[in-house]
Design an enzyme around this catalytic site. Structure first.
Site, PDB file in Angstrom:
ATOM      1  N   TYR A 144       0.870  -1.458   0.012  1.00  0.00           N
ATOM      2  CA  TYR A 144       0.027  -0.062  -0.056  1.00  0.00           C
ATOM      3  C   TYR A 144       0.902   1.289   0.030  1.00  0.00           C
ATOM      4  O   TYR A 144       0.690   2.021  -0.789  1.00  0.00           O
ATOM      5  CB  TYR A 144      -0.868   0.102   1.227  1.00  0.00           C
ATOM      6  CG  TYR A 144      -1.878   1.210   1.317  1.00  0.00           C
ATOM      7  CD1 TYR A 144      -3.041   1.255   0.398  1.00  0.00           C
ATOM      8  CD2 TYR A 144      -1.853   2.136   2.240  1.00  0.00           C
ATOM      9  CE1 TYR A 144      -3.759   2.260   0.324  1.00  0.00           C
ATOM     10  CE2 TYR A 144      -2.806   2.955   2.326  1.00  0.00           C
ATOM     11  CZ  TYR A 144      -3.660   3.252   1.290  1.00  0.00           C
ATOM     12  OH  TYR A 144      -4.535   4.324   1.694  1.00  0.00           O
ATOM     13  N   GLY A 147       2.965   1.368  -3.110  1.00  0.00           N
ATOM     14  CA  GLY A 147       2.059   1.693  -4.363  1.00  0.00           C
ATOM     15  C   GLY A 147       1.425   3.019  -4.519  1.00  0.00           C
ATOM     16  O   GLY A 147       1.709   3.514  -5.528  1.00  0.00           O
ATOM     17  N   GLN A 275       3.073   7.681  15.406  1.00  0.00           N
ATOM     18  CA  GLN A 275       2.613   9.046  15.208  1.00  0.00           C
ATOM     19  C   GLN A 275       2.143   9.351  13.774  1.00  0.00           C
ATOM     20  O   GLN A 275       2.514   8.961  12.933  1.00  0.00           O
ATOM     21  CB  GLN A 275       3.758  10.174  15.422  1.00  0.00           C
ATOM     22  CG  GLN A 275       4.155  10.025  17.158  1.00  0.00           C
ATOM     23  CD  GLN A 275       5.279  11.071  17.217  1.00  0.00           C
ATOM     24  OE1 GLN A 275       6.061  11.084  16.683  1.00  0.00           O
ATOM     25  NE2 GLN A 275       4.886  11.926  18.229  1.00  0.00           N
TER      26      GLN A 275
END
Length: 310
Positions: A144, A147, A275
């Site tokens: 992800y 990509g 974070q």
């Protein structure tokens, strides 16, 4: 009236965008392969005279005539994008190539829904658009993260090489109605667990942070970006800069739902960012945009939605 193509139009954000653009008087071509999208999300739109639904996977070319393209297609939650990581990468990369090719042929603007995940587990906090990120290229989230990073590269190469009008936004954690209750995202997880009286599962010690943007605020930023001056390409962060720990989020959901669920802790998944908080100065200056919905108000509406579908 514009004819607007939305890839991933039956997904969580795509359905909200479809509704918003229909309300503005546009024609919508909603394209979705229903891997994570749902007909339930767009059920109320199916009979609208200006709404058309096409089942299609954007890893295959698409030949249509439209005036704008919003490229939202891609599974966005870890549980879904890690299920078939090769297909996730193909959707981001091959899908982007196909949509950019369409935009090039038609000479129209195209917006890429990128993600804060391009920053990885950030070493700079909060995250401005100038930060290049800290991503594990071979980790379980890379399908992800990388990509989406490659898709941004393609967008800017088409801009430089073909003078294509591009818009790139980086979406930070977003929540609201039409979320999938099984998508594994923290807001939907906590709400479903609280409503069912199950243990609230926090990964890590609960002190890791996220910044949560309500869907309508996010969509407003997206539409403003598409209609911004041609020379403003982004990337631009779209998200809520108010930062909350996972413990704060869990306790707020428990309070709103009046649930008796208990909080339990489990091991933090590999490469999970500690974070996440956007710097939104660019969005404020260039788009005159900032989020308006506070977390508690947004959670109340989201919880109402989940109560109706569980």
């Amino acid at each position: 009236m514009k004819r607007i193509l939305i890839t991933g139009g039956a997904g969580f954000l795509g359905s909200h965008l479809s509704k918003r653009l229909l309300e503005e008087g546009n024609e919508i071509l909603c394209v979705d392969n229903f891997y994570t999208g749902s007909r339930k999300n767009i059920y109320e739109l199916l009979d609208h005279k200006n709404f058309e639904l096409l089942r299609h996977d954007i890893t295959h070319p698409l030949f249509v005539e439209v005036d704008q393209i919003y490229n939202l297609a891609c599974p966005a939650s870890p549980i879904h994008y890690q299920f078939d990581p090769v297909q996730t990468t193909k959707t981001s990369v091959v899908g982007a190539i196909n949509m950019l090719g369409l935009a090039k042929r038609l000479k129209i603007p195209i917006l890429q829904a990128s993600t804060s995940e391009v920053y990885g587990d950030p070493q700079i906090h909060p995250q401005p658009e100038t930060y290049w990120g800290n991503v594990n290229t071979i980790g379980p989230r890379a399908c992800y993260d990388e990509g989406k990073r490659c898709a941004e590269t393609l967008f800017f190469d088409y801009y430089r090489q073909h003078n294509l009008e591009i818009k790139v936004i980086r979406i930070f954690n977003t929540y609201g109605p039409n979320m999938n209750p099984q998508d594994g995202r923290v807001v939907s997880n906590f709400i479903v667990q609280a409503l069912k009286g199950e243990d609230i599962t926090i990964y890590g010690d609960g002190n890791q942070t996220r910044s949560f943007c309500y869907a309508s605020d996010l969509i407003d930023g997206m539409v403003r970006m598409m209609n911004s001056p041609k020379e403003f390409t982004g990337p631009v962060n779209i998200g809520n800069p108010n930062e909350f720990t996972m413990l704060e989020l869990a306790n707020l959901i428990l309070e709103i739902t009046e649930s008796k669920s208990k909080i339990v802790f489990q091991e933090l998944p590999q490469d999970d960012p500690l974070q996440r908080q956007p710097v939104i100065d660019l969005a404020q200056n260039k788009l005159n945009w900032k989020p308006n919905i506070e977390l508690e108000a947004g959670l109340i509406e989201t919880i109402k939605y989940f109560k109706n579908i569980i």
